[in-house]
Design an enzyme around this catalytic site. Structure first.
Site, PDB file in Angstrom:
ATOM      1  N   ARG A  37       3.107  15.394  -2.095  1.00  0.00           N
ATOM      2  CA  ARG A  37       4.032  14.866  -3.111  1.00  0.00           C
ATOM      3  C   ARG A  37       4.782  16.001  -3.812  1.00  0.00           C
ATOM      4  O   ARG A  37       5.946  15.836  -4.175  1.00  0.00           O
ATOM      5  CB  ARG A  37       3.267  14.045  -4.140  1.00  0.00           C
ATOM      6  CG  ARG A  37       2.959  12.670  -3.602  1.00  0.00           C
ATOM      7  CD  ARG A  37       2.478  11.765  -4.691  1.00  0.00           C
ATOM      8  NE  ARG A  37       2.469  10.391  -4.236  1.00  0.00           N
ATOM      9  CZ  ARG A  37       1.640   9.469  -4.670  1.00  0.00           C
ATOM     10  NH1 ARG A  37       0.741   9.760  -5.591  1.00  0.00           N
ATOM     11  NH2 ARG A  37       1.718   8.244  -4.218  1.00  0.00           N
ATOM     12  N   LYS A 201      -6.309  -8.279   1.670  1.00  0.00           N
ATOM     13  CA  LYS A 201      -6.112  -9.673   1.268  1.00  0.00           C
ATOM     14  C   LYS A 201      -4.683 -10.168   1.460  1.00  0.00           C
ATOM     15  O   LYS A 201      -3.739  -9.409   1.344  1.00  0.00           O
ATOM     16  CB  LYS A 201      -6.458  -9.804  -0.212  1.00  0.00           C
ATOM     17  CG  LYS A 201      -7.930  -9.615  -0.495  1.00  0.00           C
ATOM     18  CD  LYS A 201      -8.167  -9.775  -1.969  1.00  0.00           C
ATOM     19  CE  LYS A 201      -9.641  -9.750  -2.282  1.00  0.00           C
ATOM     20  NZ  LYS A 201      -9.873  -9.854  -3.726  1.00  0.00           N
ATOM     21  N   GLY A 354      -0.286   3.572   0.909  1.00  0.00           N
ATOM     22  CA  GLY A 354      -1.138   4.757   0.940  1.00  0.00           C
ATOM     23  C   GLY A 354      -2.169   4.707   2.051  1.00  0.00           C
ATOM     24  O   GLY A 354      -2.370   5.691   2.772  1.00  0.00           O
ATOM     25  N   GLY A 377       2.714   0.996  -3.955  1.00  0.00           N
ATOM     26  CA  GLY A 377       3.128  -0.145  -4.779  1.00  0.00           C
ATOM     27  C   GLY A 377       4.630  -0.337  -4.767  1.00  0.00           C
ATOM     28  O   GLY A 377       5.134  -1.455  -4.642  1.00  0.00           O
TER      29      GLY A 377
HETATM   30  P1  AMP Z   1      -4.570  -3.075   1.183  1.00  0.00           P
HETATM   31  O1  AMP Z   1      -4.730  -2.220  -0.040  1.00  0.00           O
HETATM   32  O2  AMP Z   1      -4.442  -4.533   0.892  1.00  0.00           O
HETATM   33  O3  AMP Z   1      -3.512  -2.560   2.131  1.00  0.00           O
HETATM   34  O4  AMP Z   1      -5.944  -2.987   1.948  1.00  0.00           O
HETATM   35  C1  AMP Z   1      -6.452  -1.818   2.499  1.00  0.00           C
HETATM   36  C2  AMP Z   1      -7.924  -2.007   2.682  1.00  0.00           C
HETATM   37  O5  AMP Z   1      -8.144  -3.143   3.495  1.00  0.00           O
HETATM   38  C3  AMP Z   1      -8.617  -0.861   3.335  1.00  0.00           C
HETATM   39  O6  AMP Z   1      -9.422  -0.206   2.381  1.00  0.00           O
HETATM   40  C4  AMP Z   1      -9.461  -1.519   4.422  1.00  0.00           C
HETATM   41  O7  AMP Z   1     -10.796  -1.057   4.427  1.00  0.00           O
HETATM   42  C5  AMP Z   1      -9.431  -2.980   4.032  1.00  0.00           C
HETATM   43  N1  AMP Z   1      -9.618  -3.877   5.188  1.00  0.00           N
HETATM   44  C6  AMP Z   1      -8.920  -3.880   6.327  1.00  0.00           C
HETATM   45  N2  AMP Z   1      -9.418  -4.799   7.179  1.00  0.00           N
HETATM   46  C7  AMP Z   1     -10.450  -5.393   6.553  1.00  0.00           C
HETATM   47  C8  AMP Z   1     -11.368  -6.412   6.902  1.00  0.00           C
HETATM   48  N3  AMP Z   1     -11.318  -6.994   8.119  1.00  0.00           N
HETATM   49  N4  AMP Z   1     -12.300  -6.778   6.000  1.00  0.00           N
HETATM   50  C9  AMP Z   1     -12.365  -6.182   4.809  1.00  0.00           C
HETATM   51  N5  AMP Z   1     -11.521  -5.212   4.398  1.00  0.00           N
HETATM   52  C10 AMP Z   1     -10.587  -4.815   5.271  1.00  0.00           C
END
Ligand code: AMP
Length: 398
Positions: A37, A201, A354, A377
């Site tokens: 950064r 999620k 990230g 974000g």
């Molecule tokens: P996000 O911040 O929503 O992009 O989510 C990133 C996170 O999603 C990472 O820390 C991953 O470990 C988690 N992740 C990816 N696939 C899965 C899964 N099948 N079950 C639980 N967590 C997950």
């Protein structure tokens, strides 16, 4: 949108305030562990120096609670900047106190002053105009080069812009590059345009998915969020991550995709475990047969093949979100394979978020990507179709 950039305004010989994003990872001793950064801000800083400006730099770092806290001082950043710029960088004792204002006032052309951590002041995150005015009073020109915080209505990002007329405020090179990449990709993509969305999620990326449906030709959904879609289709997802309250949204998204002739791809097999840990026993099953007590934590080999084929011929690829719990080696394979596939394609490849940037880095594919966004974000809000508060004020109105 057309952004006013630093090249569009007259900055020569002026005192310039540059809002940077020096929010860098540090170890327990305060050593900077990743200075990307800081490096990405150098183009704008050097441009100011080349134009004989006096340069005041400002940034936040970490999450201090609105008061000075030595743990979050910008001292290590001042030192690193000094090495990278091969010039003296003076660190002010505070943000807008006597020392900072005196140093800002005395600053000569070609000199660089770094203010202390902006979040040492409560007014920063409150978008307080009195605090913003104190910052604005230090300089004649305002430049925002902090893409990572441009989705936040904070004093140094939003309120401060009210104190500069249009010909004295603009985006730095990093901010304009980020905005232009996303803008061009979303408004005028070379087709086929494929979005690869993953992560934990659905809730975090719901608006982004809805917005992308009107722009892409294909959407590939992996990671934890896929299970809400699979459950909506009546599949047995065992104990995988599911947001039951979003099943109606998942159905609507799939329906909308069909109506728009957007091909939507979901996993067909997954690597499962009973616990999310490095030593866990794993099995690979189809998404129709995940046993109770087991959770899907990575896409399986058949899904990897399916997703790789769906990416064939893509001319634009936008990737946000890992395909599994990539932080644990056992569940990282799917994300790495998709990273390699995207990296080797001839498409314009844009990586946002990230975690996704981290996957690409770990997979050693970073050099092959067209663009890796520095702000998670902020890039997500652009995918949602929002105009960022820090950017709105720098837009050239038609
Ligand atoms: P996000 O911040 O929503 O992009 O989510 C990133 C996170 O999603 C990472 O820390 C991953 O470990 C988690 N992740 C990816 N696939 C899965 C899964 N099948 N079950 C639980 N967590 C997950």
């Amino acid at each position: 949108m057309t952004l006013r950039t630093i090249k569009d305004i007259e900055i020569a010989n002026k005192k310039v305030f540059v809002r940077c994003d020096f929010n860098v990872p540090q170890d327990e001793e305060g050593n900077i562990t990743d200075d990307r950064r800081i490096k990405s801000a150098l183009v704008t800083i050097n441009y100011c120096i080349d134009h004989n400006c006096a340069v005041i730099l400002a940034s936040h770092n970490g999450r201090p609670k609105g008061e000075p806290d030595p743990e979050f001082t910008l001292m290590p950043i001042a030192k690193r900047l000094q090495i990278l710029l091969k010039r003296d960088v003076t660190l002010a004792a505070e943000v807008v106190g006597d020392d900072a204002t005196a140093k800002a006032k005395a600053l000569k052309q070609g000199e660089i002053l770094l203010l202390e951590n902006l979040r040492f002041e409560k007014g920063e995150t409150k978008n307080d105009e009195t605090f913003a005015k104190k910052l604005a009073d230090m300089a004649e020109i305002y430049i925002n080069d902090a893409f990572g915080v441009s989705h936040r209505a904070h004093a140094s990002v939003e309120a401060i812009t009210k104190f500069f007329p249009d010909d004295r405020k603009a985006a730095g090179f990093l901010l304009s590059k980020e905005i232009n990449f996303f803008d061009r990709t979303l408004q005028h993509p070379t087709r086929p345009f494929v979005a690869v969305i993953g992560g934990s999620k659905v809730s975090g990326k719901l608006q982004a998915i809805y917005n992308l449906l009107s722009k892409v030709d294909k959407i590939i959904i992996g990671g934890g969020m896929a299970f809400t879609f699979l459950k909506a289709l009546g599949e047995d997802v065992g104990d995988s991550l599911v947001e039951d309250e979003l099943i109606p949204d998942a159905l609507r998204i799939m329906d909308e995709a069909k109506k728009r002739n957007v091909k939507l791809y979901l996993p067909v097999d997954v690597v499962c475990a009973q616990t999310i840990e490095a030593g866990a026993v794993t099995i690979c099953t189809t998404t129709k047969e995940i046993p109770i007590g087991w959770k899907g934590l990575d896409i399986g080999p058949a899904t990897t093949r399916l997703f790789r084929e769906a990416l064939d011929g893509a001319q634009t690829v936008l990737w946000n979100g890992p395909m599994g719990v990539f932080e644990i080696e056992k569940f990282a394979k799917g994300s790495f394979k998709i990273s390699h596939r995207i990296a080797e394609s001839h498409a314009t490849k844009i990586v946002g978020g990230g975690d996704t940037a981290d996957v690409v880095q770990r997979a050693d594919d970073a050099d092959e990507m067209t663009f890796i966004s520095t702000g998670g974000g902020a890039s997500l809000e652009l995918l949602e179709g929002k105009i960022l508060p820090g950017v709105k004020a720098l837009e050239i109105k038609k």
